[in-house]
Enzyme design. Sequence first.
Site, PDB file in Angstrom:
ATOM      1  N   GLN A   9       0.827  -1.195   0.000  1.00  0.00           N
ATOM      2  CA  GLN A   9       0.000   0.000   0.000  1.00  0.00           C
ATOM      3  C   GLN A   9       0.868   1.254   0.000  1.00  0.00           C
ATOM      4  O   GLN A   9       1.908   1.308   0.649  1.00  0.00           O
ATOM      5  CB  GLN A   9      -0.883  -0.018   1.252  1.00  0.00           C
ATOM      6  N   SER A  88       4.124  -6.615   2.817  1.00  0.00           N
ATOM      7  CA  SER A  88       2.800  -6.442   3.423  1.00  0.00           C
ATOM      8  C   SER A  88       1.701  -6.888   2.454  1.00  0.00           C
ATOM      9  O   SER A  88       1.617  -8.068   2.115  1.00  0.00           O
ATOM     10  CB  SER A  88       2.618  -4.990   3.873  1.00  0.00           C
ATOM     11  N   LEU A  89       0.869  -5.970   1.988  1.00  0.00           N
ATOM     12  CA  LEU A  89      -0.155  -6.285   0.985  1.00  0.00           C
ATOM     13  C   LEU A  89       0.439  -7.048  -0.196  1.00  0.00           C
ATOM     14  O   LEU A  89      -0.183  -7.956  -0.756  1.00  0.00           O
ATOM     15  CB  LEU A  89      -0.797  -4.989   0.487  1.00  0.00           C
ATOM     16  N   ARG A 113      -9.442  -7.868   3.463  1.00  0.00           N
ATOM     17  CA  ARG A 113      -8.376  -7.348   4.316  1.00  0.00           C
ATOM     18  C   ARG A 113      -8.474  -5.823   4.449  1.00  0.00           C
ATOM     19  O   ARG A 113      -8.374  -5.278   5.545  1.00  0.00           O
ATOM     20  CB  ARG A 113      -7.025  -7.736   3.704  1.00  0.00           C
ATOM     21  N   HIS A 198       0.208  -3.746  11.270  1.00  0.00           N
ATOM     22  CA  HIS A 198       1.212  -4.701  11.758  1.00  0.00           C
ATOM     23  C   HIS A 198       1.521  -4.485  13.248  1.00  0.00           C
ATOM     24  O   HIS A 198       2.678  -4.466  13.660  1.00  0.00           O
ATOM     25  CB  HIS A 198       2.476  -4.637  10.894  1.00  0.00           C
ATOM     26  N   GLN A 247       0.335 -12.234   9.698  1.00  0.00           N
ATOM     27  CA  GLN A 247       0.973 -11.034   9.152  1.00  0.00           C
ATOM     28  C   GLN A 247       0.345  -9.724   9.628  1.00  0.00           C
ATOM     29  O   GLN A 247       1.037  -8.727   9.827  1.00  0.00           O
ATOM     30  CB  GLN A 247       0.931 -11.092   7.617  1.00  0.00           C
TER      31      GLN A 247
END
Length: 298
Positions: A9, A88-89, A113, A198, A247
């Site tokens: 992102q 991440s994403l 998500r 996170h 995650q």
Amino acid sequence: MKAFVFPGQGAQFTGMGKDLYDNNPKAKELFDKANDILGFEITKIMFEGTAEELKQTKVTQPAVFLHSVIKAICLGDEFDADMTAGHSLGEFSALVAAGALSFEDGLKLVSKRAMAMQKACEAAPSTMAAIIGLDDAKIEEICASINKPGNVVVPANYNNPGQLVISGNVEAINEACEAMKEAGAKRALVLPVGGAFHSPLMQPAKDELQAAIEATEFHTPRIPVYQNVDAKAHTDANEIKQNLIAQLTAPVKWTYEVKQMMADGATDFVECGPGKALQGMILKIAKGVEGITIDGVQ
């Protein structure tokens, strides 16, 4: 050996994917399918929307995912990866590119998500901050000294040596930033984000996403996928699922992920998706290492 890596992102930009849509029939088919799956014309926002429209939670994560994955699919035989990873994403993009998830299931999970994370963000005032020029161990020590129930601050993104993003409640982040500066950080910059990604504050989103992930069919990937939570290569579908669930509340160990890929033979890193953020990080992680090539497919 070649590693394809996928951004997260923040890499979005107006016009992303339009060249693919206009010039590649397969890309057009996938973008149109995405509009149907999401129930709104994400392509219109991606191709013509303002920066503000692209920052909508329901848009940002699916948009970056779509640009990355459709680019990888359209590469065909040129997607000659020996390993893959995502920040991440971007880990969802990597899993689809590696064959562990279908395009449709990947998009549905990414959309789920995004919405779950938005709800978690709205539940408590929280944010993130980039700490520049301080050792990881010192940042971890300062976070541990401040972190407590109701005043959460934890390491969130190990981006590259000398840059670590922390995550938590607004007050705890502000307190940590002052302590980081006193400890010698070059900068401690609060980021313009609306949530503590996170971190333990994402637990409600993790619970929601866990049910969706467990109900989704995962396959053995064609190539190893390096995952954020432990920076290791994975090919077992059940392990991949559990790591993907973890995650949301665990730090992204990107520095260690890239180092592990290099240790396992990666000499060519290709960023697939919008922007060049990962290329910059990898250059700093691989600083001084000869024979490493870093480029991108935008």
